[in-house]
Scaffold this motif. Structure first.
Motif, PDB file in Angstrom:
ATOM      1  N   ILE A  46       0.834  -1.204   0.000  1.00  0.00           N
ATOM      2  CA  ILE A  46       0.000   0.000   0.000  1.00  0.00           C
ATOM      3  C   ILE A  46       0.870   1.256   0.000  1.00  0.00           C
ATOM      4  O   ILE A  46       0.616   2.202  -0.738  1.00  0.00           O
ATOM      5  CB  ILE A  46      -0.969  -0.008   1.191  1.00  0.00           C
ATOM      6  N   GLY A  47       1.906   1.250   0.822  1.00  0.00           N
ATOM      7  CA  GLY A  47       2.794   2.409   0.905  1.00  0.00           C
ATOM      8  C   GLY A  47       3.486   2.711  -0.406  1.00  0.00           C
ATOM      9  O   GLY A  47       3.544   3.858  -0.855  1.00  0.00           O
ATOM     10  N   TYR A  48       4.006   1.674  -1.059  1.00  0.00           N
ATOM     11  CA  TYR A  48       4.706   1.893  -2.318  1.00  0.00           C
ATOM     12  C   TYR A  48       3.764   2.406  -3.399  1.00  0.00           C
ATOM     13  O   TYR A  48       4.082   3.349  -4.116  1.00  0.00           O
ATOM     14  CB  TYR A  48       5.398   0.615  -2.787  1.00  0.00           C
ATOM     15  N   SER A  49       2.579   1.799  -3.494  1.00  0.00           N
ATOM     16  CA  SER A  49       1.648   2.257  -4.522  1.00  0.00           C
ATOM     17  C   SER A  49       1.149   3.669  -4.237  1.00  0.00           C
ATOM     18  O   SER A  49       0.937   4.458  -5.160  1.00  0.00           O
ATOM     19  CB  SER A  49       0.466   1.296  -4.668  1.00  0.00           C
ATOM     20  N   THR A  50       0.996   4.004  -2.969  1.00  0.00           N
ATOM     21  CA  THR A  50       0.578   5.353  -2.603  1.00  0.00           C
ATOM     22  C   THR A  50       1.626   6.379  -2.993  1.00  0.00           C
ATOM     23  O   THR A  50       1.326   7.377  -3.643  1.00  0.00           O
ATOM     24  CB  THR A  50       0.290   5.444  -1.097  1.00  0.00           C
ATOM     25  N   PHE A  51       2.860   6.121  -2.606  1.00  0.00           N
ATOM     26  CA  PHE A  51       3.922   7.078  -2.899  1.00  0.00           C
ATOM     27  C   PHE A  51       4.280   7.110  -4.374  1.00  0.00           C
ATOM     28  O   PHE A  51       4.682   8.144  -4.895  1.00  0.00           O
ATOM     29  CB  PHE A  51       5.165   6.802  -2.052  1.00  0.00           C
ATOM     30  N   GLY A  53       2.195   6.416  -7.054  1.00  0.00           N
ATOM     31  CA  GLY A  53       1.165   6.858  -7.972  1.00  0.00           C
ATOM     32  C   GLY A  53       0.249   7.936  -7.467  1.00  0.00           C
ATOM     33  O   GLY A  53       0.019   8.939  -8.144  1.00  0.00           O
ATOM     34  N   ILE A  54      -0.275   7.763  -6.295  1.00  0.00           N
ATOM     35  CA  ILE A  54      -1.319   8.664  -5.810  1.00  0.00           C
ATOM     36  C   ILE A  54      -0.776  10.046  -5.442  1.00  0.00           C
ATOM     37  O   ILE A  54      -1.371  11.057  -5.812  1.00  0.00           O
ATOM     38  CB  ILE A  54      -2.065   8.020  -4.627  1.00  0.00           C
ATOM     39  N   ILE A  55       0.338  10.107  -4.755  1.00  0.00           N
ATOM     40  CA  ILE A  55       0.881  11.411  -4.347  1.00  0.00           C
ATOM     41  C   ILE A  55       1.242  12.284  -5.553  1.00  0.00           C
ATOM     42  O   ILE A  55       0.888  13.464  -5.579  1.00  0.00           O
ATOM     43  CB  ILE A  55       2.053  11.234  -3.369  1.00  0.00           C
ATOM     44  N   TYR A  78       5.754  16.562 -16.584  1.00  0.00           N
ATOM     45  CA  TYR A  78       5.171  15.644 -15.600  1.00  0.00           C
ATOM     46  C   TYR A  78       5.709  14.237 -15.792  1.00  0.00           C
ATOM     47  O   TYR A  78       6.044  13.548 -14.827  1.00  0.00           O
ATOM     48  CB  TYR A  78       3.647  15.643 -15.712  1.00  0.00           C
ATOM     49  N   PHE A  79       5.832  13.793 -17.029  1.00  0.00           N
ATOM     50  CA  PHE A  79       6.321  12.457 -17.319  1.00  0.00           C
ATOM     51  C   PHE A  79       7.760  12.290 -16.829  1.00  0.00           C
ATOM     52  O   PHE A  79       8.102  11.287 -16.198  1.00  0.00           O
ATOM     53  CB  PHE A  79       6.219  12.173 -18.817  1.00  0.00           C
ATOM     54  N   ILE A  80       8.612  13.266 -17.077  1.00  0.00           N
ATOM     55  CA  ILE A  80      10.006  13.214 -16.622  1.00  0.00           C
ATOM     56  C   ILE A  80      10.066  13.226 -15.091  1.00  0.00           C
ATOM     57  O   ILE A  80      10.803  12.441 -14.481  1.00  0.00           O
ATOM     58  CB  ILE A  80      10.818  14.383 -17.220  1.00  0.00           C
ATOM     59  N   ALA A  81       9.287  14.102 -14.462  1.00  0.00           N
ATOM     60  CA  ALA A  81       9.263  14.166 -12.998  1.00  0.00           C
ATOM     61  C   ALA A  81       8.747  12.865 -12.399  1.00  0.00           C
ATOM     62  O   ALA A  81       9.269  12.383 -11.386  1.00  0.00           O
ATOM     63  CB  ALA A  81       8.407  15.342 -12.533  1.00  0.00           C
ATOM     64  N   LEU A  82       7.734  12.269 -13.019  1.00  0.00           N
ATOM     65  CA  LEU A  82       7.193  11.009 -12.526  1.00  0.00           C
ATOM     66  C   LEU A  82       8.224   9.884 -12.638  1.00  0.00           C
ATOM     67  O   LEU A  82       8.370   9.077 -11.717  1.00  0.00           O
ATOM     68  CB  LEU A  82       5.924  10.638 -13.288  1.00  0.00           C
ATOM     69  N   LEU A  83       8.958   9.832 -13.737  1.00  0.00           N
ATOM     70  CA  LEU A  83      10.010   8.823 -13.889  1.00  0.00           C
ATOM     71  C   LEU A  83      11.101   8.989 -12.836  1.00  0.00           C
ATOM     72  O   LEU A  83      11.572   8.013 -12.254  1.00  0.00           O
ATOM     73  CB  LEU A  83      10.622   8.880 -15.288  1.00  0.00           C
ATOM     74  N   LEU A  84      11.488  10.223 -12.576  1.00  0.00           N
ATOM     75  CA  LEU A  84      12.495  10.477 -11.538  1.00  0.00           C
ATOM     76  C   LEU A  84      11.971  10.087 -10.158  1.00  0.00           C
ATOM     77  O   LEU A  84      12.695   9.504  -9.352  1.00  0.00           O
ATOM     78  CB  LEU A  84      12.929  11.942 -11.552  1.00  0.00           C
ATOM     79  N   TRP A  85      10.712  10.396  -9.883  1.00  0.00           N
ATOM     80  CA  TRP A  85      10.083  10.067  -8.602  1.00  0.00           C
ATOM     81  C   TRP A  85      10.044   8.550  -8.391  1.00  0.00           C
ATOM     82  O   TRP A  85      10.413   8.050  -7.333  1.00  0.00           O
ATOM     83  CB  TRP A  85       8.684  10.669  -8.552  1.00  0.00           C
ATOM     84  N   ILE A  86       9.608   7.823  -9.396  1.00  0.00           N
ATOM     85  CA  ILE A  86       9.518   6.361  -9.279  1.00  0.00           C
ATOM     86  C   ILE A  86      10.909   5.741  -9.173  1.00  0.00           C
ATOM     87  O   ILE A  86      11.111   4.781  -8.428  1.00  0.00           O
ATOM     88  CB  ILE A  86       8.706   5.774 -10.446  1.00  0.00           C
ATOM     89  N   LEU A  91      14.799   2.973  -5.699  1.00  0.00           N
ATOM     90  CA  LEU A  91      16.129   2.835  -5.102  1.00  0.00           C
ATOM     91  C   LEU A  91      16.091   2.762  -3.576  1.00  0.00           C
ATOM     92  O   LEU A  91      16.916   2.091  -2.970  1.00  0.00           O
ATOM     93  CB  LEU A  91      17.025   3.994  -5.551  1.00  0.00           C
ATOM     94  N   ILE A  92      15.131   3.442  -2.956  1.00  0.00           N
ATOM     95  CA  ILE A  92      15.083   3.425  -1.489  1.00  0.00           C
ATOM     96  C   ILE A  92      14.092   2.416  -0.923  1.00  0.00           C
ATOM     97  O   ILE A  92      14.117   2.132   0.274  1.00  0.00           O
ATOM     98  CB  ILE A  92      14.787   4.822  -0.916  1.00  0.00           C
ATOM     99  N   MET A  93      13.237   1.841  -1.771  1.00  0.00           N
ATOM    100  CA  MET A  93      12.224   0.910  -1.274  1.00  0.00           C
ATOM    101  C   MET A  93      12.792  -0.280  -0.512  1.00  0.00           C
ATOM    102  O   MET A  93      12.241  -0.670   0.506  1.00  0.00           O
ATOM    103  CB  MET A  93      11.341   0.421  -2.403  1.00  0.00           C
ATOM    104  N   PRO A  94      13.881  -0.918  -0.946  1.00  0.00           N
ATOM    105  CA  PRO A  94      14.380  -2.070  -0.197  1.00  0.00           C
ATOM    106  C   PRO A  94      14.727  -1.766   1.262  1.00  0.00           C
ATOM    107  O   PRO A  94      14.752  -2.664   2.092  1.00  0.00           O
ATOM    108  CB  PRO A  94      15.625  -2.486  -0.971  1.00  0.00           C
ATOM    109  N   PHE A  95      14.980  -0.509   1.569  1.00  0.00           N
ATOM    110  CA  PHE A  95      15.307  -0.156   2.946  1.00  0.00           C
ATOM    111  C   PHE A  95      14.060   0.000   3.821  1.00  0.00           C
ATOM    112  O   PHE A  95      14.144  -0.009   5.040  1.00  0.00           O
ATOM    113  CB  PHE A  95      16.131   1.126   2.976  1.00  0.00           C
ATOM    114  N   PHE A  96      12.901   0.133   3.196  1.00  0.00           N
ATOM    115  CA  PHE A  96      11.648   0.305   3.938  1.00  0.00           C
ATOM    116  C   PHE A  96      10.699  -0.885   3.794  1.00  0.00           C
ATOM    117  O   PHE A  96       9.731  -0.970   4.541  1.00  0.00           O
ATOM    118  CB  PHE A  96      10.938   1.589   3.489  1.00  0.00           C
ATOM    119  N   ALA A  97      10.957  -1.765   2.839  1.00  0.00           N
ATOM    120  CA  ALA A  97      10.078  -2.924   2.616  1.00  0.00           C
ATOM    121  C   ALA A  97      10.153  -3.862   3.815  1.00  0.00           C
ATOM    122  O   ALA A  97      11.224  -4.109   4.359  1.00  0.00           O
ATOM    123  CB  ALA A  97      10.494  -3.660   1.349  1.00  0.00           C
TER     124      ALA A  97
END
Length: 112
Positions: A46-51, A53-55, A78-86, A91-97
């Motif tokens: 839920i956290g990953y999908s929220t951060f 896509g939704i935010i 927006y497309f470039i910013a979204l790619l950078l955001w994802i 890159l940081i998700m494995p530290f919070f999963a």
């Protein structure tokens, strides 16, 4: 913050194994030393999908609604910013999963 460890033997999971699990539909991670299976928690999904896509969508909606930006001129930026955001989240998700151990399947078969 460190990558999560196996709940059975305390062997740390590799960054690569967590990334592989997430990109392949949150597949189970098998511990390299004790072969116990771990599954991703619902909070992580839920956290990953929220951060991811939704935010960003809420942010763009607020900018469009307040007329700070024009919807016709936003797509490329927006497309470039979204790619950078994802990419950053990836890159940081494995530290919070967070993963939890899966109970042995043999116990369920014996009881039935």
């Amino acid at each position: 913050m460190l990558v999560q460890k196996c709940q059975k033997c305390s062997e740390p999971f590799t960054w690569k194994s967590i990334m592989k699990s997430c990109f392949l539909g949150y597949k189970l991670i098998k511990c390299g030393s004790c072969n116990s299976e771990h599954y991703v928690s619902l909070i992580t999904r839920i956290g990953y999908s929220t951060f991811a896509g939704i935010i960003p969508m809420i942010f763009v909606y607020v900018l469009i609604f307040t007329k700070v930006i024009n919807i016709l001129n936003i797509f490329r930026e927006y497309f470039i910013a979204l790619l950078l955001w994802i990419t950053l989240l990836t890159l940081i998700m494995p530290f919070f999963a967070r993963y939890h151990i899966r109970e042995a399947r043999e116990n369920n078969k014996i009881e039935r």
